[in-house]
Design a protein around this motif. Structure first.
Motif, PDB file in Angstrom:
ATOM      1  N   VAL A 137       0.834  -1.212   0.000  1.00  0.00           N
ATOM      2  CA  VAL A 137       0.000   0.000   0.000  1.00  0.00           C
ATOM      3  C   VAL A 137       0.864   1.256   0.000  1.00  0.00           C
ATOM      4  CG1 VAL A 137      -1.698   1.328   1.308  1.00  0.00           C
ATOM      5  CG2 VAL A 137      -1.949  -1.150   1.099  1.00  0.00           C
ATOM      6  N   LEU A 138       1.895   1.271   0.845  1.00  0.00           N
ATOM      7  CA  LEU A 138       2.750   2.456   0.937  1.00  0.00           C
ATOM      8  C   LEU A 138       3.568   2.664  -0.334  1.00  0.00           C
ATOM      9  CD1 LEU A 138       3.984   2.110   4.628  1.00  0.00           C
ATOM     10  CD2 LEU A 138       2.228   3.660   3.748  1.00  0.00           C
ATOM     11  N   LEU A 139       4.068   1.584  -0.916  1.00  0.00           N
ATOM     12  CA  LEU A 139       4.811   1.700  -2.174  1.00  0.00           C
ATOM     13  C   LEU A 139       3.921   2.239  -3.281  1.00  0.00           C
ATOM     14  CD1 LEU A 139       6.920  -1.591  -2.141  1.00  0.00           C
ATOM     15  CD2 LEU A 139       7.823   0.740  -2.049  1.00  0.00           C
ATOM     16  N   GLU A 140       2.712   1.716  -3.359  1.00  0.00           N
ATOM     17  CA  GLU A 140       1.799   2.182  -4.405  1.00  0.00           C
ATOM     18  C   GLU A 140       1.395   3.628  -4.171  1.00  0.00           C
ATOM     19  OE1 GLU A 140      -0.199   1.608  -8.004  1.00  0.00           O
ATOM     20  OE2 GLU A 140       1.317   0.429  -6.959  1.00  0.00           O
ATOM     21  N   LEU A 141       1.214   4.011  -2.911  1.00  0.00           N
ATOM     22  CA  LEU A 141       0.869   5.395  -2.590  1.00  0.00           C
ATOM     23  C   LEU A 141       1.980   6.343  -3.020  1.00  0.00           C
ATOM     24  CD1 LEU A 141      -0.924   7.493  -1.267  1.00  0.00           C
ATOM     25  CD2 LEU A 141       0.051   6.864   0.951  1.00  0.00           C
ATOM     26  N   ALA A 142       3.233   5.979  -2.737  1.00  0.00           N
ATOM     27  CA  ALA A 142       4.363   6.818  -3.141  1.00  0.00           C
ATOM     28  C   ALA A 142       4.466   6.900  -4.660  1.00  0.00           C
ATOM     29  CB  ALA A 142       5.658   6.265  -2.551  1.00  0.00           C
ATOM     30  N   ARG A 143       4.346   5.747  -5.316  1.00  0.00           N
ATOM     31  CA  ARG A 143       4.493   5.724  -6.775  1.00  0.00           C
ATOM     32  C   ARG A 143       3.377   6.501  -7.472  1.00  0.00           C
ATOM     33  NH1 ARG A 143       7.076   3.740 -10.947  1.00  0.00           N
ATOM     34  NH2 ARG A 143       8.666   2.795  -9.607  1.00  0.00           N
ATOM     35  N   THR A 144       2.135   6.287  -7.058  1.00  0.00           N
ATOM     36  CA  THR A 144       1.032   6.969  -7.731  1.00  0.00           C
ATOM     37  C   THR A 144       1.042   8.473  -7.464  1.00  0.00           C
ATOM     38  OG1 THR A 144      -0.443   6.433  -5.879  1.00  0.00           O
ATOM     39  CG2 THR A 144      -0.451   4.933  -7.759  1.00  0.00           C
ATOM     40  N   SER A 145       1.551   8.882  -6.302  1.00  0.00           N
ATOM     41  CA  SER A 145       1.639  10.317  -6.007  1.00  0.00           C
ATOM     42  C   SER A 145       2.575  11.005  -6.998  1.00  0.00           C
ATOM     43  CB  SER A 145       2.140  10.531  -4.573  1.00  0.00           C
ATOM     44  OG  SER A 145       1.243  10.006  -3.630  1.00  0.00           O
ATOM     45  N   ILE A 146       3.711  10.364  -7.267  1.00  0.00           N
ATOM     46  CA  ILE A 146       4.669  10.935  -8.218  1.00  0.00           C
ATOM     47  C   ILE A 146       4.132  10.841  -9.641  1.00  0.00           C
ATOM     48  CG2 ILE A 146       6.998  10.717  -9.171  1.00  0.00           C
ATOM     49  CD1 ILE A 146       7.847   9.604  -6.402  1.00  0.00           C
ATOM     50  N   ALA A 147       3.552   9.697  -9.994  1.00  0.00           N
ATOM     51  CA  ALA A 147       3.032   9.517 -11.347  1.00  0.00           C
ATOM     52  C   ALA A 147       1.938  10.527 -11.660  1.00  0.00           C
ATOM     53  CB  ALA A 147       2.506   8.091 -11.518  1.00  0.00           C
ATOM     54  N   ALA A 148       1.057  10.774 -10.693  1.00  0.00           N
ATOM     55  CA  ALA A 148      -0.008  11.752 -10.896  1.00  0.00           C
ATOM     56  C   ALA A 148       0.560  13.148 -11.115  1.00  0.00           C
ATOM     57  CB  ALA A 148      -0.967  11.742  -9.708  1.00  0.00           C
ATOM     58  N   ALA A 149       1.614  13.484 -10.363  1.00  0.00           N
ATOM     59  CA  ALA A 149       2.242  14.798 -10.537  1.00  0.00           C
ATOM     60  C   ALA A 149       2.894  14.934 -11.900  1.00  0.00           C
ATOM     61  CB  ALA A 149       3.273  15.019  -9.434  1.00  0.00           C
ATOM     62  N   LEU A 150       3.259  13.807 -12.508  1.00  0.00           N
ATOM     63  CA  LEU A 150       3.844  13.819 -13.854  1.00  0.00           C
ATOM     64  C   LEU A 150       2.776  13.780 -14.942  1.00  0.00           C
ATOM     65  CD1 LEU A 150       6.810  11.340 -13.248  1.00  0.00           C
ATOM     66  CD2 LEU A 150       6.997  13.793 -13.753  1.00  0.00           C
ATOM     67  N   GLY A 151       1.506  13.798 -14.526  1.00  0.00           N
ATOM     68  CA  GLY A 151       0.418  13.824 -15.492  1.00  0.00           C
ATOM     69  C   GLY A 151      -0.036  12.469 -15.970  1.00  0.00           C
ATOM     70  N   GLN A 152       0.381  11.410 -15.287  1.00  0.00           N
ATOM     71  CA  GLN A 152      -0.012  10.065 -15.695  1.00  0.00           C
ATOM     72  C   GLN A 152      -1.309   9.656 -15.017  1.00  0.00           C
ATOM     73  OE1 GLN A 152       3.271   7.440 -14.877  1.00  0.00           O
ATOM     74  NE2 GLN A 152       4.698   8.544 -16.205  1.00  0.00           N
ATOM     75  N   THR A 153      -2.060   8.807 -15.689  1.00  0.00           N
ATOM     76  CA  THR A 153      -3.289   8.273 -15.123  1.00  0.00           C
ATOM     77  C   THR A 153      -2.945   7.184 -14.123  1.00  0.00           C
ATOM     78  OG1 THR A 153      -4.492   8.697 -17.177  1.00  0.00           O
ATOM     79  CG2 THR A 153      -5.482   7.132 -15.631  1.00  0.00           C
ATOM     80  N   THR A 154      -3.513   7.257 -12.940  1.00  0.00           N
ATOM     81  CA  THR A 154      -3.192   6.292 -11.888  1.00  0.00           C
ATOM     82  C   THR A 154      -4.461   5.701 -11.301  1.00  0.00           C
ATOM     83  OG1 THR A 154      -3.167   8.015 -10.181  1.00  0.00           O
ATOM     84  CG2 THR A 154      -1.078   7.539 -11.300  1.00  0.00           C
ATOM     85  N   ALA A 155      -4.325   4.496 -10.773  1.00  0.00           N
ATOM     86  CA  ALA A 155      -5.439   3.850 -10.086  1.00  0.00           C
ATOM     87  C   ALA A 155      -5.533   4.391  -8.667  1.00  0.00           C
ATOM     88  CB  ALA A 155      -5.239   2.337 -10.053  1.00  0.00           C
ATOM     89  N   PRO A 156      -6.731   4.452  -8.106  1.00  0.00           N
ATOM     90  CA  PRO A 156      -6.865   4.949  -6.730  1.00  0.00           C
ATOM     91  C   PRO A 156      -6.203   4.010  -5.729  1.00  0.00           C
ATOM     92  CG  PRO A 156      -8.933   4.024  -7.507  1.00  0.00           C
ATOM     93  CD  PRO A 156      -8.025   4.089  -8.693  1.00  0.00           C
ATOM     94  N   VAL A 157      -5.585   4.583  -4.719  1.00  0.00           N
ATOM     95  CA  VAL A 157      -4.970   3.794  -3.657  1.00  0.00           C
ATOM     96  C   VAL A 157      -6.012   3.538  -2.579  1.00  0.00           C
ATOM     97  CG1 VAL A 157      -3.189   3.778  -1.884  1.00  0.00           C
ATOM     98  CG2 VAL A 157      -2.697   4.745  -4.130  1.00  0.00           C
ATOM     99  N   PRO A 158      -6.108   2.312  -2.079  1.00  0.00           N
ATOM    100  CA  PRO A 158      -7.108   2.013  -1.038  1.00  0.00           C
ATOM    101  C   PRO A 158      -6.972   2.939   0.167  1.00  0.00           C
ATOM    102  CG  PRO A 158      -6.104  -0.001  -1.849  1.00  0.00           C
ATOM    103  CD  PRO A 158      -5.315   1.136  -2.441  1.00  0.00           C
ATOM    104  N   VAL A 159      -8.102   3.324   0.715  1.00  0.00           N
ATOM    105  CA  VAL A 159      -8.117   4.158   1.917  1.00  0.00           C
ATOM    106  C   VAL A 159      -8.147   3.245   3.136  1.00  0.00           C
ATOM    107  CG1 VAL A 159      -9.387   5.901   3.208  1.00  0.00           C
ATOM    108  CG2 VAL A 159      -9.297   6.014   0.704  1.00  0.00           C
ATOM    109  N   ALA A 160      -7.270   3.497   4.088  1.00  0.00           N
ATOM    110  CA  ALA A 160      -7.203   2.657   5.285  1.00  0.00           C
ATOM    111  C   ALA A 160      -7.064   3.532   6.517  1.00  0.00           C
ATOM    112  CB  ALA A 160      -6.023   1.691   5.188  1.00  0.00           C
ATOM    113  N   ASN A 161      -7.678   3.106   7.607  1.00  0.00           N
ATOM    114  CA  ASN A 161      -7.616   3.887   8.843  1.00  0.00           C
ATOM    115  C   ASN A 161      -6.190   4.064   9.344  1.00  0.00           C
ATOM    116  OD1 ASN A 161     -10.392   4.309   8.995  1.00  0.00           O
ATOM    117  ND2 ASN A 161     -10.752   2.432  10.162  1.00  0.00           N
ATOM    118  N   TRP A 162      -5.344   3.047   9.161  1.00  0.00           N
ATOM    119  CA  TRP A 162      -3.983   3.141   9.692  1.00  0.00           C
ATOM    120  C   TRP A 162      -3.161   4.201   8.975  1.00  0.00           C
ATOM    121  CZ3 TRP A 162      -0.159   1.857   6.189  1.00  0.00           C
ATOM    122  CH2 TRP A 162      -0.535   1.060   5.101  1.00  0.00           C
ATOM    123  N   LEU A 163      -3.555   4.574   7.771  1.00  0.00           N
ATOM    124  CA  LEU A 163      -2.863   5.648   7.058  1.00  0.00           C
ATOM    125  C   LEU A 163      -3.129   7.016   7.682  1.00  0.00           C
ATOM    126  CD1 LEU A 163      -3.433   4.546   3.351  1.00  0.00           C
ATOM    127  CD2 LEU A 163      -1.254   4.578   4.580  1.00  0.00           C
TER     128      LEU A 163
END
Length: 204
Positions: free
Chosen positions: A23-49
């Motif tokens: 989850v954390l790896l995907e969150l980091a990767r999609t955050s950067i990819a989105a900033a680069l203008g790429q289409t990304t899948a939503p990261v699951p929302v979790a209480n521990w985050l």
């Protein structure tokens, strides 16, 4: 992310679930990819985050450091901390130019979640070395306006304690042989995960 590797479990606060790494790896990767203008899948929302935690995001490219930014003290929810540090590592690490869309395809992401800092009582460098374990402890040095930290991962490059400390002092802006009774020393553990290679389907 089936090829995710958990490379250390020195710290588990009890708040991180077994699937935290992907989850954390995907969150980091999609955050950067989105900033680069790429289409990304939503990261699951979790209480521990939403729980406060300190983290570092490290980027590597073909085995070389490409960016690393993090937090030493938990001051915001872990999910926010990962996003902010991922963007900072990719675009605002002063040692490197911003990551481009083209090179992003070959960047490997690593995330680390830190334990609370533990201040050490030390009289000299010999005393300090006796209180740290190579490969296990991250270290933070503070002296007035000078500050520097090395994650435990740095032991892979600097396995000798004296060399580790001298390079950390240099990073903090201090002479490699510096010592003062006013030097503040903290150690910590990390729980870390990394992508062993560029994600499947990406160019390398």
């Amino acid at each position: 992310m089936s090829d995710m590797q958990q490379t250390s479990q020195e710290h588990r606060s009890g708040q991180l679930p077994e699937n935290a790494g992907p989850v954390l790896l995907e969150l980091a990767r999609t955050s950067i990819a989105a900033a680069l203008g790429q289409t990304t899948a939503p990261v699951p929302v979790a209480n521990w985050l939403r729980e406060p935690a300190a983290s570092f995001v490290t980027l590597n490219q073909r085995g070389a450091l490409r960016g690393c930014i993090g937090s030493l003290i938990a001051h915001r929810p872990l999910g926010e901390d990962i996003r902010a540090n991922a963007l900072a590592a990719a675009f605002h690490d002063p040692r490197f130019p911003p990551v481009s869309t083209t090179e992003w395809l070959s960047v490997q992401v690593e995330v680390s979640v830190l334990s609370p800092l533990e201040r050490l009582t030390v009289r000299n460098e010999v005393d300090l070395i006796a209180q740290i374990q190579p490969g296990r402890h991250g270290l933070l040095l503070r002296y007035g306006a000078y500050q520097g930290t090395f994650l435990p991962q740095v032991w892979e490059e600097l396995p000798e304690p004296k060399q580790f400390l001298s390079q950390l002092k240099r990073k903090a802006g201090l002479p490699p042989d510096f010592w003062s009774l006013e030097l503040e020393v903290y150690r910590y553990h990390v729980e870390k995960w990394r992508e062993p290679q560029a994600p499947a389907g990406k160019a390398t």
